[in-house]
Design a protein around this motif. Structure first.
Motif, PDB file in Angstrom:
ATOM      1  N   THR A   1     -27.760  15.084 -17.859  1.00 23.03           N
ATOM      2  CA  THR A   1     -28.479  14.303 -18.439  1.00 23.03           C
ATOM      3  C   THR A   1     -29.264  14.189 -19.514  1.00 23.03           C
TER       4      THR A   1
ATOM      5  N   ASN B   1     -32.118  13.503 -18.139  1.00 15.02           N
ATOM      6  CA  ASN B   1     -32.995  12.477 -17.124  1.00 15.02           C
ATOM      7  C   ASN B   1     -34.248  13.183 -16.713  1.00 15.02           C
TER       8      ASN B   1
ATOM      9  N   ILE C   1     -36.518   2.987 -12.495  1.00 14.30           N
ATOM     10  CA  ILE C   1     -36.380   4.092 -13.463  1.00 14.30           C
ATOM     11  C   ILE C   1     -35.922   5.342 -12.335  1.00 14.30           C
TER      12      ILE C   1
ATOM     13  N   LYS D   1     -32.472   5.011 -12.489  1.00 13.01           N
ATOM     14  CA  LYS D   1     -32.086   5.300 -13.315  1.00 13.01           C
ATOM     15  C   LYS D   1     -31.785   4.453 -14.207  1.00 13.01           C
TER      16      LYS D   1
ATOM     17  N   ASP E   1     -33.351   3.250 -17.684  1.00 12.28           N
ATOM     18  CA  ASP E   1     -33.697   3.955 -18.659  1.00 12.28           C
ATOM     19  C   ASP E   1     -34.909   3.039 -18.813  1.00 12.28           C
ATOM     20  N   TRP E   2     -36.631   3.728 -19.243  1.00 14.04           N
ATOM     21  CA  TRP E   2     -38.004   3.564 -19.701  1.00 14.04           C
ATOM     22  C   TRP E   2     -37.695   2.039 -20.519  1.00 14.04           C
TER      23      TRP E   2
END
Length: 799
Positions: free
Chosen positions: A195, A197, A326, A330, A332-333
């Protein structure tokens, strides 16, 4: 609630038998109080459950109020009043041969605050419930309050305030809602190849178990019961580690041990930062868990949750909320940041730079490494984005991490959608001076919410004689609707009403005089002017200016014992922070001046000085209703708002004040003729700052009256203050009198002389007193929280 006297008596006797297996005649005050408290908590519990269930089912938006201090004081009378059963319980106990006041005295103050900040938070908890607004407090369950203050040889000595020694009848332990808080260790980011991440990996963290204790916040006769959650700490048990040394256990216990650890040492500051992260993280974790049960996407959390940062202590909420979104969920910022800013709001309570918290980068990085990484990223992105649209110098001055320190106020402002001050002058100073750069960048975020007080406690509970007069004069609607107190103003020229209020004041003065005699051995006359300054002892609040005037008055009376003044009792109440040596010196000198004047028969009882030890909410409830004069004499521009000023004016005291904080709004409410204003205003003060032209030595050297008064600190006039007198003398002369006591001295003396003249004219004084009371309703915290609700939190009433 509807409750008959007979039903209450049966419930009470049954509970006493169940808890202690004794009859009422054999029970002591503590046993009677615990039994009574248990019965009352049971009465509350059904509404408490129903409100929680209703809010979940209807998905009501809730305001979560984070404060490192809550200062509710004793809760028995407040709960009984708000339930509408105070008279039923009092009469029921009397019929059983029991003294309600004696039982109530057994309750310990929940002394979980230092002063105005904590008292305001508790007023807000009361008002949120009483206005039907869904609110939830988050704080720390300190095992010891601030400290118990005693005077030994005139010195403040601190003793532990073990308020939990007999337990807390109002709380409910919620072990099933415990959460883990991770600190220290190493944290690094592991990339997910699929991903892209990153997931934080924690190595050797220190894990703490946070246990919530809930206390019901009962609304005034409306069935609304909100929640105050205080967090305690435990060591979590795990298979990996079951045994800890005594020292390790003590370090954990210290986290919720004492309010405000000594910040004069690195270790003390470190402990305070741990406290701040501990309760902030625990509170936010439970908020997110609660929200997820609603089945609404996390992006929309701001539509159901408002998180309020009360001063900078919980400012880590911004970064911790980002961490939860985050790392744990999970997100996003950019989505997480948008949700965070819309959810968070911040109240600034001070313009003093030393009170705007800054933490060393190394300390933050060591204690909360993952949170520090997030703060770094917030700061980096802030600088990157703002540099595109704003003056680079302003961006540099407003960034979060500067010169090796993390600026908590900057974090709170950047990470929230609202920043408010707590009085009009304070909010203007934030915009114009203290936070001007932020105001240039985010003008739409700044607003004012003038503080308020829980009028029910400061009238119906603490001043029953006055409340009875109000009932007889304007009816009882004012008890639920504070705006109705304004009706009293139409009686400003009614001699009978003013006489009744004066008689109520005299009853309160007799009660305080009896307390003074019991606590200090000093006899004071209720016929004297009771001139009161009670608040945290700090140089900017200028207890020193009050003291200098007392010294002058003493000298004047020594020269002329027949001086035509109304007898005056100066009453102080204040705690000094244990490491604040100047404040402790002021306490010592006030006490020694008191010893000097109280034992000088030549003064003919025209002057008395009393410093009551261990000032707290319960003591304030005796002092405030008895005050004739309210001392609000901080240097203009330094007091954010004040709330004691509101309590005193509601109870008919006449305020002697600078144009500072909410004093300005009190003046606007009552009119110039019903308050005594003196001294420089904020523009005068800042003019001296910009010109750098204040020379305390020059003022002292050129003025024989000031010189004589100040010299009394060091020339032996006042016994037993060699060290303390010299320290205060040096503060005034050698170190240039930072808070302009000498520059305001003559204006203050003239204002005090005006107070004496006004008091001699009782017709005028009683009218002034009535008008102050009549205008006290507008400073109800009910009004304040409604404005927060409408303009910041966007919450609406509803169970």
């Amino acid at each position: 609630m509807k409750l008959t006297k007979k039903k209450f008596q049966t419930d009470f006797k049954n509970r006493l038998h169940e808890k202690f297996a004794i009859e009422t005649v054999d029970a002591n005050a503590q046993e009677l109080f615990e039994s009574l408290g248990s019965v009352i908590k049971n009465y509350i519990s059904e509404d408490w459950r129903d409100v929680r269930r209703y809010q979940m089912e209807n998905k009501n938006k809730t305001a979560y109020y984070f404060s490192i201090e809550f200062l509710p004081g004793k809760m028995l009378r407040s709960n009984l009043l708000n339930l509408g059963i105070l008279d039923v319980v009092r009469d029921g106990l009397s019929e059983l041969g029991l003294n309600f006041d004696m039982i109530a005295e057994a309750e310990k103050d929940m002394a979980l605050g230092n002063g105005g900040l904590g008292r305001l938070a508790s007023c807000f908890m009361d008002s949120l419930a009483s206005t039907g607004l869904p609110g939830f407090g988050n704080g720390i369950r300190y095992k010891y309050g601030l400290f118990k203050q005693q005077f030994i040889d005139g010195y403040q000595v601190e003793f532990p305030d073990a308020w939990l020694q007999s337990g807390n009848i109002w709380e409910v332990r919620k072990a099933h809602e415990a959460v883990e808080v991770k600190m220290e260790g190493n944290v690094w980011l592991k990339e997910d190849k699929a991903t892209g991440n990153f997931t934080p990996v924690y190595e050797n963290p220190r894990v703490l178990r946070a246990i919530p204790y809930d206390t019901a916040m009962v609304g005034y006769e409306n069935g609304q019961v909100n929640n105050l959650r205080l967090w305690d700490v435990e060591i979590p048990e795990s298979e990996e580690r079951k045994y800890y040394s005594i020292n390790e256990r003590r370090q954990v216990q210290d986290i919720t041990g004492v309010l405000y650890p000594d910040d004069s040492t690195y270790e003390g500051r470190q402990l305070r930062l741990v406290q701040e992260y501990f309760f902030t993280s625990a509170g936010l974790q439970t908020i997110v868990k609660h929200y997820l049960k609603l089945g609404i996407p996390l992006d929309e959390i701001h539509t159901k949750i408002a998180v309020h940062i009360n001063d900078t202590h919980p400012a880590l909420a911004v970064a911790e909320f980002m961490r939860l979104l985050i790392d744990e969920h999970k997100m996003d910022w950019d989505r997480a940041w948008n949700a965070t800013v819309k959810t968070m709001s911040y109240t600034n309570h001070t313009i003093l730079q030393e009170a705007l918290e800054k933490w060393p980068v190394d300390m933050v990085k060591f204690l909360i490494p993952r949170v520090y990484q997030i703060i770094e990223e917030i700061d980096r992105r802030y600088v990157e984005e703002m540099s595109k649209v704003a003056d680079p110098e302003i961006v540099g001055r407003t960034r979060i991490i500067q010169w090796g320190q993390v600026h908590m106020a900057h974090l709170a402002i950047i990470g929230s959608h609202s920043t408010n001050g707590v009085a009009k002058i304070h909010s203007d100073l934030l915009k114009d001076v203290v936070l001007h750069d932020f105001y240039v960048l985010f003008p739409e975020r700044f607003n004012n919410k003038t503080n308020g007080i829980a009028l029910r406690r400061w009238s119906q509970i603490s001043n029953e004689p006055m409340s009875k007069v109000l009932d007889e004069t304007i009816g009882k609607e004012w008890r639920a609707d504070a705006s109705k107190i304004k009706l009293l103003e139409s009686y400003a020229d009614d001699k009978k009403v003013k006489d009744k209020l004066a008689n109520a004041k005299h009853q309160n003065k007799e009660r305080l005089a009896a307390y003074i005699k019991e606590a200090t051995g000093v006899e004071v006359s209720p016929n004297a002017i009771f001139d009161v300054q009670v608040k945290r002892l700090h140089a900017y609040k200028r207890q020193l200016l009050n003291l200098l005037h007392i010294i002058k008055l003493y000298m004047d009376l020594k020269e002329n014992p027949d001086l035509d003044i109304t007898p005056r009792v100066f009453i102080f109440g204040a705690k000094a922070a244990p490491s604040y040596y100047f404040a402790k010196s002021v306490i010592k000198v006030i006490n020694e001046v008191g010893t000097l004047v109280n034992n000088d028969n030549a003064l003919k009882d025209k002057l008395k000085v009393v410093f009551l030890p261990n000032y707290n909410v319960s003591l304030a409830e005796i002092i405030v209703p008895a005050a004739d004069v309210s001392e609000q004499i901080s240097l203009a521009s330094k007091e954010a708002s004040g709330t004691s000023n509101m309590k005193f004016m509601l109870n008919g005291a006449v305020t002697i004040a600078t144009l500072d904080g909410a004093n300005i709004e009190i003046r606007d409410a009552v009119g110039n003729e019903n308050i005594v204003i003196f001294g420089m205003d904020k523009d005068d003060v800042y003019a001296h700052y910009y010109a750098h032209d204040y020379n305390a030595w020059g003022v002292y050297d050129a003025d024989p009256i000031i010189k004589r008064v100040v010299n009394a600190l060091v020339d032996g006039t006042i016994p037993n203050i060699v060290r303390e007198g010299q320290e205060i003398f040096d503060t005034l002369i050698k170190y240039n009198d930072e808070y302009f006591n000498l520059l305001d001295f003559h204006a203050y003396v003239a204002a005090q002389e005006k107070i004496d003249r006004l008091y001699k004219d009782q017709k005028t004084w009683r009218k002034m007193s009535l008008i102050n009371t009549a205008n006290g309703g507008q400073f109800s915290s009910d009004n304040t929280v409604k404005k927060y609700a409408e303009e910041i939190w966007h919450i609406v009433p509803g169970k």
